[in-house]
Design a protein around this motif. Structure first.
Motif, mmCIF file in Angstrom:
data_model
loop_
_atom_site.group_PDB
_atom_site.id
_atom_site.type_symbol
_atom_site.label_atom_id
_atom_site.label_comp_id
_atom_site.label_asym_id
_atom_site.label_seq_id
_atom_site.Cartn_x
_atom_site.Cartn_y
_atom_site.Cartn_z
ATOM 1 N N LYS B 15 0.838 -1.196 0.000
ATOM 2 C CA LYS B 15 0.000 0.000 0.000
ATOM 3 C C LYS B 15 0.871 1.243 0.000
ATOM 4 O O LYS B 15 1.852 1.332 0.754
ATOM 5 N N GLY B 16 0.525 2.187 -0.870
ATOM 6 C CA GLY B 16 1.276 3.425 -0.962
ATOM 7 C C GLY B 16 2.403 3.399 -1.975
ATOM 8 O O GLY B 16 2.950 4.451 -2.329
ATOM 9 N N ALA B 17 2.753 2.206 -2.454
ATOM 10 C CA ALA B 17 3.823 2.073 -3.437
ATOM 11 C C ALA B 17 3.257 2.295 -4.841
ATOM 12 O O ALA B 17 2.062 2.139 -5.066
ATOM 13 N N PRO B 18 4.130 2.651 -5.788
ATOM 14 C CA PRO B 18 3.643 2.807 -7.169
ATOM 15 C C PRO B 18 3.343 1.453 -7.802
ATOM 16 O O PRO B 18 3.959 0.436 -7.467
ATOM 17 N N VAL B 19 2.403 1.457 -8.725
ATOM 18 C CA VAL B 19 2.002 0.236 -9.417
ATOM 19 C C VAL B 19 2.120 0.463 -10.920
ATOM 20 O O VAL B 19 1.751 1.533 -11.429
ATOM 21 N N GLU B 20 2.660 -0.545 -11.605
ATOM 22 C CA GLU B 20 2.660 -0.520 -13.061
ATOM 23 C C GLU B 20 2.313 -1.908 -13.573
ATOM 24 O O GLU B 20 3.022 -2.885 -13.293
ATOM 25 N N LEU B 21 1.224 -2.026 -14.300
ATOM 26 C CA LEU B 21 0.839 -3.283 -14.926
ATOM 27 C C LEU B 21 1.151 -3.175 -16.407
ATOM 28 O O LEU B 21 0.670 -2.263 -17.089
ATOM 29 N N LYS B 22 1.941 -4.106 -16.894
ATOM 30 C CA LYS B 22 2.429 -4.009 -18.263
ATOM 31 C C LYS B 22 1.476 -4.654 -19.269
ATOM 32 O O LYS B 22 0.830 -5.665 -18.992
ATOM 33 N N CYS B 23 1.425 -4.016 -20.443
ATOM 34 C CA CYS B 23 0.608 -4.527 -21.531
ATOM 35 C C CYS B 23 1.301 -4.190 -22.842
ATOM 36 O O CYS B 23 1.635 -3.027 -23.087
ATOM 37 N N ASN B 24 1.522 -5.187 -23.659
ATOM 38 C CA ASN B 24 2.060 -4.975 -24.996
ATOM 39 C C ASN B 24 1.097 -5.579 -26.007
ATOM 40 O O ASN B 24 0.434 -6.577 -25.720
ATOM 41 N N TYR B 25 1.047 -4.987 -27.176
ATOM 42 C CA TYR B 25 0.102 -5.463 -28.176
ATOM 43 C C TYR B 25 0.769 -5.581 -29.534
ATOM 44 O O TYR B 25 1.819 -4.984 -29.783
ATOM 45 N N SER B 26 0.161 -6.360 -30.395
ATOM 46 C CA SER B 26 0.569 -6.406 -31.797
ATOM 47 C C SER B 26 -0.685 -6.253 -32.640
ATOM 48 O O SER B 26 -1.675 -6.981 -32.450
ATOM 49 N N TYR B 27 -0.665 -5.280 -33.498
ATOM 50 C CA TYR B 27 -1.818 -4.974 -34.350
ATOM 51 C C TYR B 27 -1.334 -4.070 -35.465
ATOM 52 O O TYR B 27 -0.685 -3.052 -35.212
ATOM 53 N N SER B 28 -1.687 -4.385 -36.691
ATOM 54 C CA SER B 28 -1.175 -3.638 -37.836
ATOM 55 C C SER B 28 -1.908 -2.319 -38.045
ATOM 56 O O SER B 28 -1.378 -1.403 -38.655
ATOM 57 N N GLY B 29 -3.134 -2.200 -37.522
ATOM 58 C CA GLY B 29 -3.907 -0.982 -37.712
ATOM 59 C C GLY B 29 -3.729 -0.007 -36.568
ATOM 60 O O GLY B 29 -2.759 -0.062 -35.812
ATOM 61 N N SER B 30 -4.653 0.927 -36.465
ATOM 62 C CA SER B 30 -4.632 1.892 -35.372
ATOM 63 C C SER B 30 -5.408 1.310 -34.196
ATOM 64 O O SER B 30 -6.611 1.083 -34.290
ATOM 65 N N PRO B 31 -4.750 1.049 -33.085
ATOM 66 C CA PRO B 31 -5.403 0.285 -32.017
ATOM 67 C C PRO B 31 -6.341 1.112 -31.148
ATOM 68 O O PRO B 31 -6.113 2.296 -30.917
ATOM 69 N N GLU B 32 -7.386 0.441 -30.697
ATOM 70 C CA GLU B 32 -8.232 0.979 -29.642
ATOM 71 C C GLU B 32 -7.964 0.106 -28.425
ATOM 72 O O GLU B 32 -8.225 -1.089 -28.456
ATOM 73 N N LEU B 33 -7.427 0.679 -27.378
ATOM 74 C CA LEU B 33 -6.991 -0.119 -26.231
ATOM 75 C C LEU B 33 -7.750 0.246 -24.979
ATOM 76 O O LEU B 33 -8.133 1.406 -24.774
ATOM 77 N N PHE B 34 -7.960 -0.772 -24.161
ATOM 78 C CA PHE B 34 -8.756 -0.649 -22.944
ATOM 79 C C PHE B 34 -8.064 -1.385 -21.798
ATOM 80 O O PHE B 34 -7.302 -2.322 -22.010
ATOM 81 N N TRP B 35 -8.383 -0.950 -20.598
ATOM 82 C CA TRP B 35 -8.102 -1.734 -19.400
ATOM 83 C C TRP B 35 -9.436 -2.047 -18.729
ATOM 84 O O TRP B 35 -10.235 -1.133 -18.468
#
Lengths: 112, 108
Positions: B15-35
């Motif tokens: 608690k109180g520490a920074p958080v980073e959840l990683k996400c990488n994608y592969s897509y040839s077009g213009s991506p629409e990304l969500f969490w």
């Protein structure tokens, strides 16, 4: 304020049995889809629909059938259940192509 | 083919520490990304989408087309952030491709 409603919440089937998972939405959304969630694999698209009377296959369609006779309902049929279809199934709907998808609470299916 | 990769199945921070959840994608077009996030005993729900450029519950995510990434970040984690997080890419007709998910646990 129902949103997306799935029934049943839990189901146990014997191999070879058939059944239908129900999905209904009350938001007048055009787009509806079915996903299955397996450990370590995220959610995978089974079938989807862009409107009443229009359906198409997703990533893992084998063993499943769908139909979309009304805007509100999008049932998923298992034709002959197999243990590999043991999973959690989610139905989702959205108003347009790239807007937020609203999910049902899921159906946990076990095939023995 | 479209693909979304979340390299961490489990992530545990205090608690109180920074958080980073990683996400990488592969897509040839213009991506629409969500969490999307799934709290215990709740249904999957949208946390944020890249085109809105909002901060939701203190979380932000920046689309980096050069690195094909869409990492989720929060500077100070809270216990109520414990949940399953899914990165997803939309490539038309509400066809969402999901990553494998990251289970985030915030320790008190």
């Amino acid at each position: 304020n129902a949103g997306v409603t799935q029934t049943p919440k839990f189901q146990v089937l014997k191999t070879g049995q058939s059944m239908t998972l129900q999905c209904a939405q009350d938001m007048n959304h055009e787009y509806m889809s079915w996903y299955r969630q397996d450990p370590g694999m995220g959610l995978r698209l089974i079938h989807y629909s862009v409107g009443a009377g229009i359906t198409d296959q997703g990533e893992v369609p084998n063993g499943y059938n769908v139909s979309r006779s009304t805007t509100e309902d999008f049932p998923l049929r298992l034709l002959s259940a197999a243990p590999s279809q043991t999973s959690v199934y989610f139905c989702a709907s959205s108003s347009t192509v790239f807007t937020e998808a609203f999910f049902g609470q899921g159906t946990r299916l076990t095939v023995v | 083919a479209q693909r979304v990769t979340q390299p961490e199945k489990l992530l545990s921070v205090f608690k109180g520490a920074p958080v980073e959840l990683k996400c990488n994608y592969s897509y040839s077009g213009s991506p629409e990304l969500f969490w999307y996030v799934q709290y215990s005993r709740q249904r999957l729900q949208l946390l944020l989408r890249h085109i809105s450029r909002e901060s939701i519950k203190g979380f932000t995510a920046d689309l980096n087309k050069g690195e094909t990434s869409f990492h989720l970040k929060k500077p100070f984690a809270q216990e109520e952030d414990s949940a399953m997080y899914y990165c997803a890419l939309s490539w038309g007709a509400q066809k969402l491709v999901f990553g494998q998910g990251t289970r985030l646990t915030i320790n008190p």
